[in-house]
Design a protein around this motif. Structure first.
Motif, PDB file in Angstrom:
ATOM      1  N   PRO A  65      83.126  19.701 104.282  1.00 32.61           N
ATOM      2  CA  PRO A  65      84.605  19.487 103.421  1.00 32.61           C
ATOM      3  C   PRO A  65      84.670  20.835 102.904  1.00 32.61           C
ATOM      4  N   ASN A 125      87.231  13.811  97.884  1.00 30.30           N
ATOM      5  CA  ASN A 125      86.671  15.173  98.008  1.00 30.30           C
ATOM      6  C   ASN A 125      86.747  15.843  96.569  1.00 30.30           C
ATOM      7  N   ASN A 128      86.305  15.599 106.639  1.00 34.21           N
ATOM      8  CA  ASN A 128      85.488  16.954 107.147  1.00 34.21           C
ATOM      9  C   ASN A 128      86.367  17.568 108.057  1.00 34.21           C
TER      10      ASN A 128
END
Length: 220
Positions: free
Chosen positions: A154, A166, A210
């Motif tokens: 990430p 995230n 990601n």
């Protein structure tokens, strides 16, 4: 820290990260777009449990994979996966501290401009900045001109972290260690890479928020 489950702790040293099981196929599919050189050498930095290299290497039989790790338990896990793999192109995992000068890696056996590919999965955000610096310095030293460095995980983009999961992940990492956290592609990684003669070639959005970044060492 990322959790793992031990498979038959009394009988094997293999670790199994559920996230690695989920992301290994999307990573492989993306690497297939770029790994195409015969008789090539690939150095994997921070190979983790060994799940990724065991899954990826059989699809590139003409590429020799060298997995590495810093932690002894992870090295044992990687080698357990390698021992069970039908593929014969994975070398025994070796200890490697990415913070050390690349000319000292693997006992000084990696020659300058000798590698076709380097692969790093899920290290940059969960290690100190010195590890990221060492990774790119190592790529600058060890990759052939035109060689590729793949990094996965990430990232922040232009000062923004998305989605909210995230953001929470970044906050959790920084609460564990202030030196950890999601790195910004354009504000942090690109300037570091460019100083070392490495350019961001492409990046791919992959599942679970990601990205796989493809970096290329400048040709001479």
């Amino acid at each position: 820290m990322i959790k793992y489950f031990s498979l038959g702790a009394q009988k094997t040293s293999k670790h199994c990260h559920p996230a690695a099981e989920r992301n290994k196929e999307p990573i492989l599919s993306t690497l297939k777009l770029y790994i195409n050189k015969p008789n090539a050498k690939l150095l994997e930095i921070s190979s983790g449990s060994g799940q990724h290299v065991a899954h990826i290497a059989p699809h590139f039989p003409s590429v020799t994979f060298q997995p590495t790790e810093f932690e002894k338990s992870s090295i044992n896990s990687i080698n357990a996966y390698v021992a069970e793999s039908p593929s014969k192109n994975i070398l025994t995992a070796q200890e490697l501290d990415v913070r050390q000068p690349a000319e000292t890696w693997l006992g000084g056996t990696i020659e300058q401009n000798s590698l076709d590919y380097m692969l790093n999965i899920n290290l940059i955000h969960i290690s100190e900045w010195a590890c990221t610096e060492g990774l790119f310095k190592g790529g600058s030293y060890a990759l052939k001109p035109g060689g590729l460095l793949f990094t996965y995980g990430p990232y922040a983009v232009d000062g923004t972290i998305t989605p909210e999961s995230n953001v929470s992940f970044d906050a959790m990492l920084r609460s564990q260690n202030p030196g950890w956290g999601l790195r910004d592609i354009h504000k942090q990684l690109v300037p570091l890479a460019n100083k070392l003669g490495i350019r961001l070639k492409h990046f791919h959005d992959l599942p679970a928020n990601n990205k796989l970044l493809v970096w290329e060492k400048e040709t001479e």
